[in-house]
Structure formats: structure tokens, C-alpha cells
Design a protein around this motif. Structure first.
Motif, mmCIF file in Angstrom:
data_model
loop_
_atom_site.group_PDB
_atom_site.id
_atom_site.type_symbol
_atom_site.label_atom_id
_atom_site.label_comp_id
_atom_site.label_asym_id
_atom_site.label_seq_id
_atom_site.Cartn_x
_atom_site.Cartn_y
_atom_site.Cartn_z
ATOM 1 N N GLU A 95 -13.383 -5.519 11.097
ATOM 2 C CA GLU A 95 -12.627 -4.278 11.193
ATOM 3 C C GLU A 95 -11.848 -4.099 9.897
ATOM 4 O O GLU A 95 -11.357 -5.063 9.311
ATOM 5 N N VAL A 96 -11.719 -2.866 9.459
ATOM 6 C CA VAL A 96 -11.007 -2.576 8.218
ATOM 7 C C VAL A 96 -10.161 -1.326 8.416
ATOM 8 O O VAL A 96 -10.542 -0.410 9.131
ATOM 9 N N GLN A 97 -8.967 -1.339 7.801
ATOM 10 C CA GLN A 97 -8.055 -0.202 7.883
ATOM 11 C C GLN A 97 -7.493 0.099 6.504
ATOM 12 O O GLN A 97 -7.309 -0.811 5.696
ATOM 13 N N LEU A 98 -7.193 1.351 6.276
ATOM 14 C CA LEU A 98 -6.426 1.759 5.106
ATOM 15 C C LEU A 98 -5.019 2.069 5.579
ATOM 16 O O LEU A 98 -4.831 2.933 6.430
ATOM 17 N N ILE A 99 -4.041 1.342 5.027
ATOM 18 C CA ILE A 99 -2.671 1.398 5.526
ATOM 19 C C ILE A 99 -1.719 1.836 4.425
ATOM 20 O O ILE A 99 -1.759 1.300 3.320
ATOM 21 N N ASP A 100 -0.846 2.784 4.760
ATOM 22 C CA ASP A 100 0.244 3.192 3.882
ATOM 23 C C ASP A 100 1.479 2.414 4.328
ATOM 24 O O ASP A 100 2.049 2.690 5.379
ATOM 25 N N ASP A 101 1.891 1.420 3.548
ATOM 26 C CA ASP A 101 3.006 0.561 3.934
ATOM 27 C C ASP A 101 4.365 1.238 3.781
ATOM 28 O O ASP A 101 5.336 0.800 4.387
ATOM 29 N N THR A 102 4.460 2.300 2.980
ATOM 30 C CA THR A 102 5.757 2.967 2.819
ATOM 31 C C THR A 102 6.172 3.671 4.101
ATOM 32 O O THR A 102 7.351 3.680 4.452
ATOM 33 N N GLY A 150 4.333 2.988 7.060
ATOM 34 C CA GLY A 150 3.903 2.128 8.140
ATOM 35 C C GLY A 150 2.807 2.735 8.999
ATOM 36 O O GLY A 150 2.694 2.434 10.168
ATOM 37 N N ARG A 151 1.981 3.588 8.404
ATOM 38 C CA ARG A 151 0.927 4.280 9.148
ATOM 39 C C ARG A 151 -0.448 3.854 8.669
ATOM 40 O O ARG A 151 -0.661 3.621 7.487
ATOM 41 N N SER A 152 -1.367 3.805 9.601
ATOM 42 C CA SER A 152 -2.765 3.564 9.278
ATOM 43 C C SER A 152 -3.407 4.914 8.959
ATOM 44 O O SER A 152 -3.357 5.833 9.777
ATOM 45 N N LEU A 153 -3.976 5.044 7.778
ATOM 46 C CA LEU A 153 -4.564 6.314 7.362
ATOM 47 C C LEU A 153 -5.946 6.524 7.987
ATOM 48 O O LEU A 153 -6.266 7.607 8.433
ATOM 49 N N LEU A 154 -6.758 5.486 7.968
ATOM 50 C CA LEU A 154 -8.037 5.527 8.658
ATOM 51 C C LEU A 154 -8.544 4.111 8.831
ATOM 52 O O LEU A 154 -8.123 3.192 8.153
ATOM 53 N N GLY A 206 0.827 -1.187 0.000
ATOM 54 C CA GLY A 206 0.000 0.000 0.000
ATOM 55 C C GLY A 206 0.867 1.244 0.000
ATOM 56 O O GLY A 206 1.906 1.291 0.658
ATOM 57 N N THR A 207 0.476 2.249 -0.753
ATOM 58 C CA THR A 207 1.183 3.523 -0.799
ATOM 59 C C THR A 207 0.236 4.619 -0.314
ATOM 60 O O THR A 207 -0.933 4.361 -0.047
ATOM 61 N N ALA A 208 0.727 5.829 -0.222
ATOM 62 C CA ALA A 208 -0.127 6.935 0.217
ATOM 63 C C ALA A 208 -1.237 7.190 -0.802
ATOM 64 O O ALA A 208 -2.378 7.484 -0.437
ATOM 65 N N GLY A 209 -0.918 7.053 -2.089
ATOM 66 C CA GLY A 209 -1.905 7.275 -3.137
ATOM 67 C C GLY A 209 -2.856 6.111 -3.323
ATOM 68 O O GLY A 209 -4.004 6.289 -3.730
ATOM 69 N N ARG A 210 -2.373 4.909 -3.031
ATOM 70 C CA ARG A 210 -3.190 3.701 -3.175
ATOM 71 C C ARG A 210 -2.939 2.795 -1.970
ATOM 72 O O ARG A 210 -2.154 1.858 -2.041
ATOM 73 N N PRO A 211 -3.598 3.084 -0.845
ATOM 74 C CA PRO A 211 -3.331 2.336 0.383
ATOM 75 C C PRO A 211 -3.887 0.913 0.342
ATOM 76 O O PRO A 211 -4.726 0.582 -0.490
ATOM 77 N N ARG A 212 -3.412 0.102 1.272
ATOM 78 C CA ARG A 212 -3.861 -1.286 1.411
ATOM 79 C C ARG A 212 -5.085 -1.301 2.307
ATOM 80 O O ARG A 212 -5.088 -0.759 3.396
ATOM 81 N N LEU A 213 -6.161 -1.910 1.818
ATOM 82 C CA LEU A 213 -7.371 -2.062 2.596
ATOM 83 C C LEU A 213 -7.289 -3.424 3.289
ATOM 84 O O LEU A 213 -7.498 -4.455 2.664
ATOM 85 N N ALA A 214 -6.912 -3.431 4.554
ATOM 86 C CA ALA A 214 -6.699 -4.664 5.312
ATOM 87 C C ALA A 214 -7.949 -4.989 6.117
ATOM 88 O O ALA A 214 -8.457 -4.148 6.848
ATOM 89 N N VAL A 215 -8.425 -6.233 5.979
ATOM 90 C CA VAL A 215 -9.638 -6.679 6.653
ATOM 91 C C VAL A 215 -9.272 -7.636 7.771
ATOM 92 O O VAL A 215 -8.448 -8.530 7.599
#
Length: 122
Positions: free
Chosen positions: A42-49, A51-55, A25-34
Motif C-alpha cells: 500500500e502506498v500513500q501521498l501524505i501532506d505532513d503540514t 496531516g492529510r493523505s492526498l491520495l 511532506g508538504t502540499a507541493g512535495r508530499p511524502r510517499l509512504a510505503v
């Protein structure tokens, strides 16, 4: 002979790691982790570059807990729609879906369908 629950958990862990090798996942295209438990999803949008959860959002979150009704799949669909609304508000339109080693079936599929209905692109 290994404990069946331990063996099942180990197989899921191996699937999860195999999936994570390919998905970033990147800032422009985050990983939607379920992540799902027996009663909630529970679901999160994660920027792997970075290492932060966006929301993130859960079926147990204060803002949507009282509006959810129906069975667990229907609740998953509603969580997906609510996450899509929050993501579009934050300026995120496309995501990479990470099912966490689980089958794309039932609540996981319902959540993905709800996120697509809400306007997210996978």
C-alpha cells in the motif's frame, strides 16, 4: 531474553522514527509512504503540514486489483506506476520517499522504480 519478533519490530520502529525525523511532506512535495503486508503493498501521498493523505493506492484496490499479475515485486512495480499516473493527474510531480523503516530492496524498490517509470521525481 526478548522475543525475537518483538525485538525485530522494535528495531524497525526505531529505524522508521529516525527516518521520519528527517523527512517531511508538504502540499507541493508530499511524502510517499510505503506499507507492506505479507501479500499486499500500500502506498500513500501524505501532506505532513496539514496531516492529510492526498491520495493512496493498494495492490488490493478495486481499480487495479484485477489487472495485477506476476509475483509480488512485479505487482509492486505496477502499483507504483498506477500511483504515479494518479499523482500526475492530481498535479503532483515530485515526492519524498519514505520506506517506513524497511530495507530499500525487493517490493519496496520495485514500487519506487515503478513510480519513477510513471513520471514521479524523488
Amino acid at each position: 531474553m526478548a522475543n525475537p519478533q518483538v525485538q525485530k519490530a522494535n528495531l524497525r520502529l526505531r529505524r522508521r522514527l529516525r527516518i521520519r525525523k528527517k523527512i517531511r511532506g508538504t502540499a507541493g512535495r508530499p511524502r510517499l509512504a510505503v506499507s507492506r503486508s505479507l501479500n499486499h503493498i500500500e502506498v500513500q501521498l501524505i501532506d505532513d503540514t496539514t496531516g492529510r493523505s492526498l491520495l493512496g493506492l493498494s495492490s488490493n484496490s478495486r481499480e487495479i486489483r484485477d489487472t495485477l499479475s506476476g509475483n509480488k515485486s512485479q505487482k509492486g512495480r505496477e502499483v507504483g506506476r498506477a500511483l504515479a499516473a494518479k499523482a500526475l493527474e492530481a498535479g503532483i510531480k515530485t515526492v519524498v520517499f519514505d520506506r517506513g523503516g524497511r530495507l530499500y530492496h525487493g517490493r519496496i524498490k520495485a514500487l519506487a522504480d515503478g513510480a519513477r517509470e510513471g513520471g514521479l521525481l524523488f
